[in-house]
Design an enzyme around this catalytic site. Sequence first.
Site, PDB file in Angstrom:
ATOM      1  N   LYS A  64      67.809 -13.217  -4.357  1.00  0.00           N
ATOM      2  CA  LYS A  64      67.784 -14.616  -4.161  1.00  0.00           C
ATOM      3  C   LYS A  64      69.305 -14.710  -3.515  1.00  0.00           C
ATOM      4  O   LYS A  64      68.573 -16.221  -2.694  1.00  0.00           O
ATOM      5  CB  LYS A  64      68.845 -14.580  -6.121  1.00  0.00           C
ATOM      6  CG  LYS A  64      68.101 -14.484  -7.336  1.00  0.00           C
ATOM      7  CD  LYS A  64      66.707 -15.197  -6.158  1.00  0.00           C
ATOM      8  CE  LYS A  64      65.905 -15.071  -8.235  1.00  0.00           C
ATOM      9  NZ  LYS A  64      65.008 -15.592  -8.371  1.00  0.00           N
ATOM     10  N   TYR A  90      68.171  -7.729  -7.296  1.00  0.00           N
ATOM     11  CA  TYR A  90      68.110  -9.701  -7.698  1.00  0.00           C
ATOM     12  C   TYR A  90      68.951 -10.323  -6.628  1.00  0.00           C
ATOM     13  O   TYR A  90      68.990 -11.183  -6.641  1.00  0.00           O
ATOM     14  CB  TYR A  90      68.166  -9.425  -9.453  1.00  0.00           C
ATOM     15  CG  TYR A  90      68.090 -11.115  -9.740  1.00  0.00           C
ATOM     16  CD1 TYR A  90      66.694 -11.347  -9.814  1.00  0.00           C
ATOM     17  CD2 TYR A  90      69.335 -11.094 -10.203  1.00  0.00           C
ATOM     18  CE1 TYR A  90      66.491 -12.509 -10.190  1.00  0.00           C
ATOM     19  CE2 TYR A  90      68.385 -13.100 -10.328  1.00  0.00           C
ATOM     20  CZ  TYR A  90      67.135 -13.628 -10.501  1.00  0.00           C
ATOM     21  OH  TYR A  90      67.423 -15.020 -11.252  1.00  0.00           O
TER      22      TYR A  90
END
Length: 301
Positions: free
Chosen positions: A159, A155
């Site tokens: 991002k 993640y």
Amino acid sequence: MSLDGRVAIVTGAGRSLGRAYALALADAGAAVVVNDVDEDAAAAAVAEITDRGGRAVASVGAVGPTETAEQLVEAARRSFGRLDVLVANAGVLRDRVLWKMGDADFDLVVDTHLRGSFTCGRAAATFMREQGDGGRIILIGSPAGQFGSFGQTNYAAVKAGLVAMARTWSLELARAGITVNTVVPTALSPMTATIPAYTQVYEDYLAGQPIPTDIRRDNALGTPEDVAPLVVWLASADAADVTGQAIGIGGDRLTLYAHPAALETSYSDGGWDAAGIGDAWRSQFAGHAQPSGPPSRQASA
């Protein structure tokens, strides 16, 4: 702030933040293509928009494949005749520490967030350039991508990559009048609820209790609706000169994140050997070393 006449796609718009973005864009006057992998959630969001007097259609599918991206753009063209805004919001979590993270955990997060934003962004940019009226592409980042986050290799990586992607696209699409920015939201959501420190706060929020002021200010955690005004503003004519930025919002806090910068520089005639690098680190660079993790965790470390 009026978005009358504009058409937006919002991916992952069936629940939580994506739903809040879709509703806010529709309330401002935009017609919205509501995408979600859950057909019932997408239909419910469309019904909520139309019940409030807005215009919306559903387009069901998991982002990542090129076919889904092209389906979304075609839904905007077929239903509303144009496309002005893409909000690439769809995402999943598969949290594991590095030594426990499987390939499938990594690949799903990359395919959804990074590849999904890429394919949707490419399809939207291609259509907007041909349309010739400029446009807005809004990617959705996370503090995990700015600071790192324990247990979120996949993640945090995607991002951070989305911020770099937005900066690159802001250069490539400038001549076409298409702005590209990253929103870095923080809000109470099902994802936030997986963080032990916020589980009870989230449960209290669902029970109708007000979010404590210190949580809204110090932790920048409010409702999904607190984030949506930034998306509306970036989609508007008022933000036509804003591009390549990473802007955070949550609770009572609005933040502009810095681009990466060189913190310290030193030179050695003829180049560096390992011992010289070690000396330079201790004497000149170590005091500028950057901690990992969110600022709240840095302060308590």
